[in-house]
Design an enzyme around this catalytic site. Structure first.
Site, PDB file in Angstrom:
ATOM      1  N   GLU A 187       1.044  -1.488  -0.152  1.00  0.00           N
ATOM      2  CA  GLU A 187       0.464   0.434  -0.230  1.00  0.00           C
ATOM      3  C   GLU A 187       0.776   1.071   0.029  1.00  0.00           C
ATOM      4  O   GLU A 187       0.786   2.320  -0.973  1.00  0.00           O
ATOM      5  CB  GLU A 187      -1.003   0.165   1.093  1.00  0.00           C
ATOM      6  CG  GLU A 187      -2.177  -1.072   1.143  1.00  0.00           C
ATOM      7  CD  GLU A 187      -2.729  -1.446   2.010  1.00  0.00           C
ATOM      8  OE1 GLU A 187      -4.235  -0.728   2.003  1.00  0.00           O
ATOM      9  OE2 GLU A 187      -2.648  -1.622   2.982  1.00  0.00           O
ATOM     10  N   GLU A 214      -3.630  -9.394   3.446  1.00  0.00           N
ATOM     11  CA  GLU A 214      -4.488  -9.260   4.347  1.00  0.00           C
ATOM     12  C   GLU A 214      -5.390 -10.939   4.527  1.00  0.00           C
ATOM     13  O   GLU A 214      -5.596 -10.646   5.784  1.00  0.00           O
ATOM     14  CB  GLU A 214      -4.933  -8.535   4.715  1.00  0.00           C
ATOM     15  CG  GLU A 214      -4.110  -7.039   4.598  1.00  0.00           C
ATOM     16  CD  GLU A 214      -3.306  -6.368   3.626  1.00  0.00           C
ATOM     17  OE1 GLU A 214      -3.152  -5.278   3.758  1.00  0.00           O
ATOM     18  OE2 GLU A 214      -3.233  -7.535   2.702  1.00  0.00           O
TER      19      GLU A 214
HETATM   20  N1  T1G Z   1       4.727  -8.214  11.334  1.00  0.00           N
HETATM   21  C1  T1G Z   1       4.656  -8.356  12.877  1.00  0.00           C
HETATM   22  N2  T1G Z   1       6.004  -9.435  12.664  1.00  0.00           N
HETATM   23  C2  T1G Z   1       6.158 -10.116  11.228  1.00  0.00           C
HETATM   24  C3  T1G Z   1       5.566  -9.547  10.056  1.00  0.00           C
HETATM   25  C4  T1G Z   1       4.729  -8.505  10.272  1.00  0.00           C
HETATM   26  N3  T1G Z   1       3.696  -7.937   9.189  1.00  0.00           N
HETATM   27  N4  T1G Z   1       5.464  -9.791   9.003  1.00  0.00           N
HETATM   28  C5  T1G Z   1       7.094 -11.172   9.885  1.00  0.00           C
HETATM   29  N5  T1G Z   1       7.231 -10.841  11.044  1.00  0.00           N
HETATM   30  C6  T1G Z   1       8.099 -11.577  11.685  1.00  0.00           C
HETATM   31  C7  T1G Z   1       7.983 -13.175  12.156  1.00  0.00           C
HETATM   32  O1  T1G Z   1       6.293 -13.603  12.741  1.00  0.00           O
HETATM   33  C8  T1G Z   1       9.089 -13.920  12.377  1.00  0.00           C
HETATM   34  O2  T1G Z   1       9.366 -13.270  13.793  1.00  0.00           O
HETATM   35  C9  T1G Z   1       9.775 -12.860  11.955  1.00  0.00           C
HETATM   36  O3  T1G Z   1       9.338 -11.784  11.280  1.00  0.00           O
HETATM   37  C10 T1G Z   1      10.553 -14.207  10.156  1.00  0.00           C
HETATM   38  O4  T1G Z   1       9.279 -13.716   9.789  1.00  0.00           O
HETATM   39  C11 T1G Z   1      -3.350  -2.421   6.984  1.00  0.00           C
HETATM   40  C12 T1G Z   1      -3.738  -4.525   7.724  1.00  0.00           C
HETATM   41  C13 T1G Z   1       7.298 -11.377   5.523  1.00  0.00           C
HETATM   42  C14 T1G Z   1       7.765 -13.326   3.432  1.00  0.00           C
HETATM   43  O5  T1G Z   1       0.495 -10.972   6.125  1.00  0.00           O
HETATM   44  O6  T1G Z   1       4.034 -13.698   5.201  1.00  0.00           O
HETATM   45  O7  T1G Z   1      -0.046  -5.082   6.830  1.00  0.00           O
HETATM   46  O8  T1G Z   1       9.153 -15.727  14.505  1.00  0.00           O
HETATM   47  O9  T1G Z   1       9.469 -16.212  10.106  1.00  0.00           O
HETATM   48  O10 T1G Z   1       9.882 -17.179   6.234  1.00  0.00           O
HETATM   49  O11 T1G Z   1      -3.584  -3.287   5.180  1.00  0.00           O
HETATM   50  O12 T1G Z   1       7.089 -13.019   7.555  1.00  0.00           O
HETATM   51  O13 T1G Z   1      11.651 -14.322  13.848  1.00  0.00           O
HETATM   52  O14 T1G Z   1      10.172 -13.792  15.644  1.00  0.00           O
HETATM   53  O15 T1G Z   1       7.487 -15.381   8.433  1.00  0.00           O
HETATM   54  O16 T1G Z   1      11.449 -14.806   6.141  1.00  0.00           O
HETATM   55  C15 T1G Z   1       0.208  -8.095   5.640  1.00  0.00           C
HETATM   56  C16 T1G Z   1       3.344 -11.488   6.843  1.00  0.00           C
HETATM   57  C17 T1G Z   1       0.345  -7.237   7.156  1.00  0.00           C
HETATM   58  C18 T1G Z   1       3.226 -10.358   5.831  1.00  0.00           C
HETATM   59  C19 T1G Z   1       9.202 -13.018   5.662  1.00  0.00           C
HETATM   60  N6  T1G Z   1       1.566  -8.757   6.082  1.00  0.00           N
HETATM   61  N7  T1G Z   1       4.676 -12.089   6.904  1.00  0.00           N
HETATM   62  O17 T1G Z   1       8.408 -14.609   5.546  1.00  0.00           O
HETATM   63  O18 T1G Z   1      10.466 -15.177   8.196  1.00  0.00           O
HETATM   64  S1  T1G Z   1      -2.062  -6.698   7.453  1.00  0.00           S
HETATM   65  C20 T1G Z   1       1.660  -9.859   5.935  1.00  0.00           C
HETATM   66  C21 T1G Z   1       5.128 -12.990   5.868  1.00  0.00           C
HETATM   67  C22 T1G Z   1      -1.472  -5.248   6.954  1.00  0.00           C
HETATM   68  C23 T1G Z   1      -2.750  -2.966   6.439  1.00  0.00           C
HETATM   69  C24 T1G Z   1      -2.885  -4.605   6.961  1.00  0.00           C
HETATM   70  C25 T1G Z   1       6.266 -13.376   6.593  1.00  0.00           C
HETATM   71  C26 T1G Z   1       7.114 -12.446   4.817  1.00  0.00           C
HETATM   72  P1  T1G Z   1      10.206 -14.487  14.690  1.00  0.00           P
HETATM   73  P2  T1G Z   1       9.453 -16.025   8.580  1.00  0.00           P
HETATM   74  P3  T1G Z   1      10.014 -15.463   6.135  1.00  0.00           P
END
Ligand code: T1G
Ligand code: NAD
Length: 708
Positions: free
Chosen positions: A112, A132
């Site tokens: 976004e 999301e």
């Molecule tokens: N927020 C907080 N922590 C996050 C995070 C996030 N968005 N994404 C990953 N982490 C942490 C995860 O818990 C882990 O922590 C570490 O980062 C590494 O992640 C308003 C509402 C980016 C593809 O859905 O898909 O935006 O265990 O083990 O395999 O519209 O993480 O080490 O303590 O998964 O390399 C939308 C979610 C949010 C993406 C990386 N975004 N993340 O994968 O590592 S909602 C997502 C992922 C939003 C807006 C809306 C994957 C990754 P720890 P990992 P990875």
């Protein structure tokens, strides 16, 4: 002014390079859009607008990712200003061209931000998406309003409803990015693109003005199609429907009004219990790998795998290992059996070729890493061997004796047993510290769950090796202690028993399956029995008959069905009828007659059960046994039980797992139910001491999810 740290801890830095203000988001591990990052971005854009020397702005992420979205850990807490829509609107309103250079994750709020910018360049490893929906949410900072304007309603809806990640090439063809740059240096690629834009005297280009929705008829057709598809495929879910209606609003309303309405819909998703369930699942599946042994010891070498037995499980496990890029040697009892074992493996790949998802050449390359034998000496150089022979302790001990004789020192000896005592198997060899349980689920090449069963004498590096294997195989590993059925099958046996009691007391197996499907499961317990084969459960019940508590209530309906040879889909009937091999069964009046006969034999007057009452008993049994499993240390934390059921037993993901579900219902209510049911059967409905203690202390299961 060359470099101004805008926020504490440098979550966002900005510096002027010539005419360009470079903004770097630096919030490890994935540059999530925490409150500090949002504040930093806003300050940086305002600085850019205020500084006359600045002609353009570049936004990059520090490290391997651009921005992985909003900080998921902030959801459910009091929102801190500025909101993400404010930040995106400010970026878009910037009076100077803003370029986003995308490396790694540009997901959710991260995308976004990028589409609020005026231009986008992607590097080859970029992964873009609006996932999301997988968190029970929807884009809440302009994704449902700007994305359709940029790439059209159909493409935007597909991205938001699937939650999938798209690579750079597809992003370019979709129009999500303007160009692709080589290499891994986002700053260099970004600066080069900004220079080119300045040289071309490019002006700001606001996505709010993009024409992706100009063809209203096409947009409306895409929205109608998505609405119909979502109604069919996501009837239990909340946010997918909100996404479709938000895009409808984006088509019907002016930009700013649509942004406001999107935010309202987003907040409704935040308040939905599904958000809590899905976000719990997101973090739980990442926590399960954090086990003491894996943190205490490095894994052993894992370059070649052996498998004993080429039946249902042996073949599936072989495919998982081959798909992980490992060389595999399989040993079977005799030539006919090893030929059958190899054929079972090849059948999987032939199926993929038939579906056009694999080429014959690729199959040949994979099978070149497979070898079969009837001689255990073939295991002399394997690093790990997995036994998947008949579920008979003496057969398994004999196999482990052979493995102990032929395998090299340091080789990991694993068993795929479903129920047998792994400590006893370990005690049968000279190196019990090298023995571990690797409990795959059928079909092993598909099912993601892998229970890593830790016997008393195993060494930490063997456990660590098992978790390393799971990562290679892209499995979701859960550490389990040794007991009858480990985590999953042990709890399954208890709630299946509860289902049998409900059936004998008045509900038909079909009503119970309906209620369980209504709860969000793909199948009910009686459909699952027919799929797995009633004969497996029957064999287990017979094995347990000798030790079953004579005071415990026992329902014989399933035995009556099996005695007729009705084992389910594989025999054309079980609890359901499967005419001509149909996959969906039809209720069978003869089964209902068997149920009635069993009730009469016991003098039971059947009574009505509502779907709600069926699920209260079904879940109470599951949660109560789950609490016992955690209390005994068979599961390290309640989240381990949740992940087991999400990945091995079809538990509806939007409910987060049985223990998370219980927390959301409220443990006092669950305990009340159990105490009510205990009046009918105090032996079966004995509350777990852990559950009673947590309720007494006003705590819930999530309080136990911190690493032990
Ligand atoms: N927020 C907080 N922590 C996050 C995070 C996030 N968005 N994404 C990953 N982490 C942490 C995860 O818990 C882990 O922590 C570490 O980062 C590494 O992640 C308003 C509402 C980016 C593809 O859905 O898909 O935006 O265990 O083990 O395999 O519209 O993480 O080490 O303590 O998964 O390399 C939308 C979610 C949010 C993406 C990386 N975004 N993340 O994968 O590592 S909602 C997502 C992922 C939003 C807006 C809306 C994957 C990754 P720890 P990992 P990875
Ligand atoms: P299966 O009967 O399909 O296959 C067992 C294979 O082991 C046969 O091909 C047999 O020839 C071979 N075998 C037997 N003794 C042998 C020996 N001494 N040396 C080499 N090969 C030998 O059984 P399955 O369903 O694959 O189950 C295997 C194991 O996996 C069992 O312990 C079972 O409990 C467990 N398991 C099964 C499932 C399932 O759903 N089927 C799920 C998880 C775990």
């Amino acid at each position: 002014m060359t470099s101004t740290p805008a926020t504490p801890a440098d979550a966002v830095r900005h510096q002027i390079q010539g005419e360009i203000l470079q903004i770097t988001v630096d919030n490890p591990p994935v540059n999530a859009l925490s409150a500090a990052v949002r504040r930093g971005l806003l300050a940086a854009i305002e600085a850019a607008d205020a500084e006359p020397r600045v002609k353009a702005v570049l936004i990059v992420g520090q490290g391997a990712n651009f921005i992985a979205g909003a900080d998921i850990r902030e959801f459910g807490q009091t929102p801190q200003p500025p909101s993400l829509p404010e930040v995106c609107n400010r970026i878009e309103a910037c009076s100077k061209p803003v370029v986003a250079a995308l490396r790694g994750a540009a997901l959710g709020g991260g995308l976004e931000i990028a589409i609020a910018a005026h231009y986008r360049v992607a590097l080859p490893d970029a992964k873009l998406g609006l996932p999301e929906v997988q968190l029970g949410l929807m884009p809440g900072a302009g994704g449902t309003v700007r994305a359709p304007r940029l790439i059209g309603a159909a493409a935007a809806l597909e991205l938001m409803l699937s939650g999938r990640h798209v690579k750079a090439k597809e992003a370019l063809s979709l129009g999500l990015v303007d160009r692709i740059a080589e290499g891994e240096d986002a700053v260099a690629a970004g600066l080069a693109y900004v220079q080119a834009l300045l040289a071309a005297d490019a002006s700001v280009r606001r996505t709010r003005d993009a024409q992706g929705l100009a063809d209203r008829a096409a947009a409306q057709a895409a929205i109608d199609a998505a609405r119909a598809d979502t109604a069919k495929k996501s009837k239990n879910l909340f946010s997918p429907h909100k996404i479709v209606e938000a895009v409808q609003t984006a088509l019907d309303k002016p930009f700013d009004e649509a942004m406001t309405l999107e935010r309202q819909a987003f907040m409704a998703c935040i308040d939905s219990p599904q958000r809590a369930g899905l976000i719990h699942a997101f973090f739980a599946e990442r926590e399960v790998v954090k086990v003491p042994e894996a943190q205490a010891a490095q894994p052993r070498k894992l370059d070649k795998v052996g498998i004993v037995g080429g039946g249902t499980m042996g073949a599936g496990i072989a495919v998982s290992a081959l798909d992980a890029g490992l060389p595999v040697v399989m040993v079977e009892r005799d030539d006919a059996s090893i030929a059958r074992g190899q054929a079972n493996v090849e059948k999987v790949y032939d199926g993929l070729i038939k579906k056009g998802r694999m080429t014959p050449e690729a199959k040949t390359a994979v099978m070149a890493r497979f070898s079969g034998s009837t001689d255990y000496a073939a295991f002399a150089d394997v690093d790990l061997v997995i036994e998947a022979v008949f579920e008979d302790i003496e057969v398994k001990k004999a196999v482990f004796k052979e493995l102990d004789r032929v395998c090299k020192p340091g080789a990991v000896l694993a068993t795929n047993t479903s129920y047998l005592d792994i400590d006893a198997i370990a005690a049968s060899v000279s190196r019990p510290q090298d023995v571990i349980g690797l409990h795959f689920f059928s079909p092993a090449n598909i099912m993601k769950l892998l229970e890593i069963v830790v016997p008393a004498k195993v060494s930490a590096d063997v456990v660590s090796t098992a978790f390393a294997l799971a990562k290679k195989m892209k499995k979701v590993p859960v550490r389990a202690g040794v007991c009858d059925g480990f985590i999953g099958n042990r709890i399954l046996a208890v709630y299946k028993q509860a289902a049998d009691y409900i059936m004998e007391d008045g509900a038909s197996p079909y009503e119970i399956d309906d209620a369980v499907r209504g709860f969000g499961y793909p199948m009910g317990p009686f459909q699952v029995t027919d799929l797995a084969g009633g004969d497996i459960g029957w064999a287990t019940r017979k094995r347990r008959a000798a030790t079953r508590d004579p005071k415990a209530r026992y329902v014989e309906v399933a035995d009556r069905v099996c005695e007729r040879g009705w084992f389910g889909q594989k025999t054309g009937r079980g609890f359901y009828l499967y005419p001509e091999g149909a996959r969906t069964g039809q209720p069978d009046p003869e089964v209902l007659a068997i149920v009635d006969a069993e009730r009469q034999k016991k003098g039971i007057t059947p009574r009505k059960f509502t779907p709600e009452e069926i699920m209260r008993r079904y879940m109470a049994a599951m949660v109560n046994e789950g609490a016992k499993v955690v209390e005994e240390g068979i599961a390290l934390r309640p989240l381990d039980v949740d992940v087991t059921f999400l990945y091995g037993y079809g538990f509806p993901r939007f409910r987060g797992g049985p223990m998370k579900y219980a927390d959301m219902v409220g443990l006092p209510k669950v305990l009340d139910d159990i105490r009510t049911f205990a009046k009918e059967d105090p032996l079966f409905w004995k509350p777990a001491p852990l559950l009673e203690r947590l309720v007494a202390e006003g705590r819930d299961f999530s309080s136990l999810n911190q690493a032990r």
